[in-house]
Design an enzyme around this catalytic site. Structure first.
Site, mmCIF file in Angstrom:
data_model
loop_
_atom_site.group_PDB
_atom_site.id
_atom_site.type_symbol
_atom_site.label_atom_id
_atom_site.label_comp_id
_atom_site.label_asym_id
_atom_site.label_seq_id
_atom_site.Cartn_x
_atom_site.Cartn_y
_atom_site.Cartn_z
ATOM 1 N N LYS A 170 -2.066 -50.252 7.569
ATOM 2 C CA LYS A 170 -3.051 -50.362 8.911
ATOM 3 C C LYS A 170 -4.403 -50.542 8.599
ATOM 4 O O LYS A 170 -5.082 -49.886 8.071
ATOM 5 C CB LYS A 170 -3.003 -48.765 9.677
ATOM 6 C CG LYS A 170 -3.551 -48.811 11.175
ATOM 7 C CD LYS A 170 -4.385 -47.833 11.376
ATOM 8 C CE LYS A 170 -5.835 -47.615 10.765
ATOM 9 N NZ LYS A 170 -6.708 -48.583 11.191
ATOM 10 N N GLU A 243 -9.458 -42.476 -1.870
ATOM 11 C CA GLU A 243 -10.420 -43.242 -2.566
ATOM 12 C C GLU A 243 -11.519 -43.463 -1.270
ATOM 13 O O GLU A 243 -11.573 -44.083 -0.384
ATOM 14 C CB GLU A 243 -10.206 -44.591 -2.962
ATOM 15 C CG GLU A 243 -9.111 -44.894 -3.879
ATOM 16 C CD GLU A 243 -9.349 -44.368 -5.287
ATOM 17 O OE1 GLU A 243 -10.587 -44.040 -5.460
ATOM 18 O OE2 GLU A 243 -8.707 -44.196 -6.316
ATOM 19 N N CYS A 277 -17.643 -49.634 -2.048
ATOM 20 C CA CYS A 277 -17.655 -48.163 -2.811
ATOM 21 C C CYS A 277 -18.410 -47.890 -4.037
ATOM 22 O O CYS A 277 -19.318 -46.966 -4.026
ATOM 23 C CB CYS A 277 -16.211 -47.623 -2.827
ATOM 24 S SG CYS A 277 -15.063 -48.410 -3.729
ATOM 25 N N GLU A 374 -25.114 -42.578 1.682
ATOM 26 C CA GLU A 374 -24.475 -43.848 1.191
ATOM 27 C C GLU A 374 -24.875 -44.759 2.080
ATOM 28 O O GLU A 374 -24.508 -44.757 3.337
ATOM 29 C CB GLU A 374 -23.003 -43.596 0.964
ATOM 30 C CG GLU A 374 -22.239 -45.009 0.687
ATOM 31 C CD GLU A 374 -20.923 -44.845 0.633
ATOM 32 O OE1 GLU A 374 -20.257 -44.233 1.521
ATOM 33 O OE2 GLU A 374 -20.149 -45.398 -0.382
HETATM 34 P P1 NAD Z 1 -13.681 -45.319 7.714
HETATM 35 O O1 NAD Z 1 -13.182 -44.253 7.210
HETATM 36 O O2 NAD Z 1 -14.440 -45.413 8.997
HETATM 37 O O3 NAD Z 1 -12.218 -46.258 7.998
HETATM 38 C C1 NAD Z 1 -11.293 -46.673 7.101
HETATM 39 C C2 NAD Z 1 -10.006 -46.817 7.787
HETATM 40 O O4 NAD Z 1 -9.682 -45.543 8.128
HETATM 41 C C3 NAD Z 1 -9.892 -47.775 8.874
HETATM 42 O O5 NAD Z 1 -8.851 -48.355 8.816
HETATM 43 C C4 NAD Z 1 -10.115 -46.817 10.228
HETATM 44 O O6 NAD Z 1 -9.506 -47.353 11.406
HETATM 45 C C5 NAD Z 1 -9.131 -45.505 9.646
HETATM 46 N N1 NAD Z 1 -9.399 -44.426 10.212
HETATM 47 C C6 NAD Z 1 -10.580 -43.860 11.025
HETATM 48 N N2 NAD Z 1 -10.281 -42.784 11.613
HETATM 49 C C7 NAD Z 1 -9.214 -42.284 11.029
HETATM 50 C C8 NAD Z 1 -8.510 -40.987 11.172
HETATM 51 N N3 NAD Z 1 -9.000 -40.084 11.940
HETATM 52 N N4 NAD Z 1 -7.291 -40.958 10.595
HETATM 53 C C9 NAD Z 1 -6.820 -41.903 9.658
HETATM 54 N N5 NAD Z 1 -7.480 -43.076 9.697
HETATM 55 C C10 NAD Z 1 -8.584 -43.501 10.403
HETATM 56 O O7 NAD Z 1 -14.216 -46.145 6.612
HETATM 57 P P2 NAD Z 1 -14.981 -47.854 6.595
HETATM 58 O O8 NAD Z 1 -16.202 -47.535 7.606
HETATM 59 O O9 NAD Z 1 -13.745 -48.788 6.971
HETATM 60 O O10 NAD Z 1 -15.332 -48.140 4.992
HETATM 61 C C11 NAD Z 1 -16.563 -47.640 4.505
HETATM 62 C C12 NAD Z 1 -16.188 -46.429 3.586
HETATM 63 O O11 NAD Z 1 -15.365 -46.754 2.721
HETATM 64 C C13 NAD Z 1 -17.603 -46.290 2.778
HETATM 65 O O12 NAD Z 1 -17.851 -44.830 2.738
HETATM 66 C C14 NAD Z 1 -17.134 -46.438 1.419
HETATM 67 O O13 NAD Z 1 -17.613 -45.908 0.176
HETATM 68 C C15 NAD Z 1 -15.713 -46.348 1.575
HETATM 69 N N6 NAD Z 1 -14.912 -46.886 0.426
HETATM 70 C C16 NAD Z 1 -14.388 -46.310 -0.538
HETATM 71 C C17 NAD Z 1 -13.813 -47.144 -1.516
HETATM 72 C C18 NAD Z 1 -13.132 -46.601 -2.845
HETATM 73 O O14 NAD Z 1 -12.256 -46.806 -3.456
HETATM 74 N N7 NAD Z 1 -13.539 -45.202 -3.018
HETATM 75 C C19 NAD Z 1 -13.399 -48.409 -1.247
HETATM 76 C C20 NAD Z 1 -13.959 -49.054 -0.258
HETATM 77 C C21 NAD Z 1 -14.684 -48.313 0.831
#
Ligand code: NAD
Length: 468
Positions: A170, A243, A277, A374
């Protein structure tokens, strides 16, 4: 414009409703994302569970071959995928942008596909033989973010299927199109149901985390969402790889050469316009070279062209969405109010797209948002320190622990300082460079588990100990 379709059990499935996906550079509609229902999710879980029954019995050689075929098809469709990615994500086609990301997806797929986890013999003697076998877990739910959607999709899908699991991915509702196309291509080279894609809003992610037919969730995204996934996964005790976010510190030691490190510092912080990230998000510079480092960084940042990702002259693009744009703008405004000195950037021009200028803010410290949270965007705080002890204490003064870096000429000294940083990866004289053979993951609230290499592959298995 034809809406895209879900891929479930090898079939393309239309949905009753769709959501417009807009270019972050122009605001124009670039595609229509299918909005899946919970019934679609149930159907995907059934398809993946059926496929698991045969996929788990495939030989190592068959799975290696499947990964090779996936890498080949991504490579053959690289330009198409890169363009779709640029349209929805905003990153430039060239430089460290979309073509680079698709190249990374191919490299990770190739490398991961070749990793084997043979049976380990723990004991073999008069008291018997004990073997450690690694078995697939079942249906894996993959939930991905919007910053590096295609590469992260491959980081999830490839080890999962290499280990014998089947997958429902997803993608983020901000950048679903390139993942849908990727899964369509994968379905041309693997059996139906092994890799499925459903798209929709965040509720579908929550439903996946709760679903009793999903045995493991692998998630890349924010720490806040990681916590919700853990809560929702608790009743079914799902396996989790999380992650999450980072607030990586970089420490520039007094013996560093400001001119020599400026380019590395810049790309450590600004790759993908800071939406990574493991970007360098807080820079600590020793007082003795502080002004020089600021000057060199500002000169480098001023030379980098930012623009529409479809233009071959753009080196960096816009932020992907308004929410992230507003976070960056508010962090910079807060830093200014607290005495921060803007060296470059800081004043967006307005107009179409979520373009935020490359921004460096000097003379800030802990206690302002740009340092404490962040920012996930193109704005770097530069903090002055006087003793290395002070820099280490401040670098570790964070709930996050994804990456960190130390910059200086004396390698032994830099390694000593690096060893004291509380983070999953640490780099000397570079930041954020990852590779498919080196485990990557966060400590503290940056995550649970690792990705990449044999360690990452093991996360997609359960252990069965055989006493014989
Ligand atoms: P997000 O957490 O808002 O969304 C990520 C995914 O989770 C999306 O597909 C979203 O639809 C889904 N999602 C949202 N609410 C959910 C829930 N309640 N249950 C299950 N899934 C849900 O993150 P983002 O805004 O897409 O990405 C940015 C963040 O991701 C930043 O904080 C960044 O640091 C982190 N990030 C971490 C890594 C890593 O490897 N550590 C890599 C990339 C991004």
């Amino acid at each position: 414009m034809e809406p895209m379709q879900l891929v479930i059990g090898g079939d393309l499935i239309s949905t009753a409703s769709h959501q417009e996906i807009r270019s972050p550079s122009t605001g124009e509609v670039v595609g229509l994302m299918p909005l899946a229902t919970e019934a679609d999710l149930d159907r995907a879980v059934r398809a993946a569970a059926n496929a698991f029954e045969s996929w788990k019995t495939t030989s190592d050689a068959e799975r290696v071959d499947a990964c090779r075929r996936i890498a080949a098809t991504i490579e053959q469709h690289a330009e198409e995928l890169a363009r779709l990615l640029t349209l929805e994500q905003g990153k430039p086609l060239g430089g460290l942008g979309s073509r680079f990301e698709i190249g990374g997806a191919v490299a990770w797929t190739r490398h991961t596909g070749e990793i084997a986890l043979p049976v380990e013999v723990l004991q073999d003697g008069p008291e018997g033989r004990v073997e450690l076998h690694r078995k697939p877990i079942g249906v894996v739910g993959s939930i991905t973010p919007w910053n590096w959607p295609v590469m992260i999709a491959c980081w999830h899908i490839v080890p999962a299927i290499r280990a014998g699991n089947t997958v429902i991915i997803k993608p983020s509702p901000n950048t679903p199109l390139s993942t849908i196309r990727l899964v369509q291509l994968i379905n041309e080279v693997v059996p139906p149901g092994v890799v499925n894609v459903i798209t929709g809003d965040n509720r579908i992610g929550a439903a996946m985390s709760r679903h009793s037919g999903i045995a493991k969730v692998t998630f890349t995204g924010s720490t806040a969402t990681g916590r919700r996934i853990m809560e929702n996964a608790a009743p079914t005790l799902k396996r989790l790889t999380l992650e999450l976010g980072g607030n990586d510190a970089g420490i520039v030691l007094p013996d560093a050469d400001p001119k020599a490190i400026a380019e590395g510092l810049f790309w450590g912080a600004f790759i993908n316009s800071g939406q990574t990230c493991a970007c360098l998000k807080r820079l600590y510079v020793h007082d003795s070279i502080y002004d020089e480092v600021c000057r060199e960084l500002a000169a480098y940042a001023s030379s980098v062209p930012v623009g529409d990702g479809l233009s071959e002259t753009s080196v960096l693009g816009p932020l992907q969405n308004k929410m992230q744009y507003d976070i960056v703008a508010s962090c910079v405004a807060d830093a200014r109010e607290k005495g921060g000195r803007v060296l470059v950037g800081g004043d967006p021009q307005g107009g179409p797209g979520y373009f935020y200028p490359l921004t460096l803010v000097a003379d800030v410290d802990h206690g302002c948002k740009l340092v404490d949270i962040e920012q996930f965007g193109p704005a770097l705080p530069i903090i002055r320190y006087r003793t290395v002890e002070e820099a280490i204490a401040k670098a570790n003064d964070s709930a996050m622990g994804l990456g960190g870096s130390v910059w200086g000429k004396d390698l032994a000294r830099a390694k000593e300082v690096a060893a004291r940083l509380e983070c999953g990866s640490v780099w000397i004289n570079r930041h954020g460079t990852i590779q498919p053979n080196a485990p990557f993951g966060g400590v503290k609230q940056s995550g649970i588990g690792v990705e990449f290499g044999a360690e990452g592959l093991k996360e997609f298995t359960t252990v069965q100990t055989v006493f014989c």
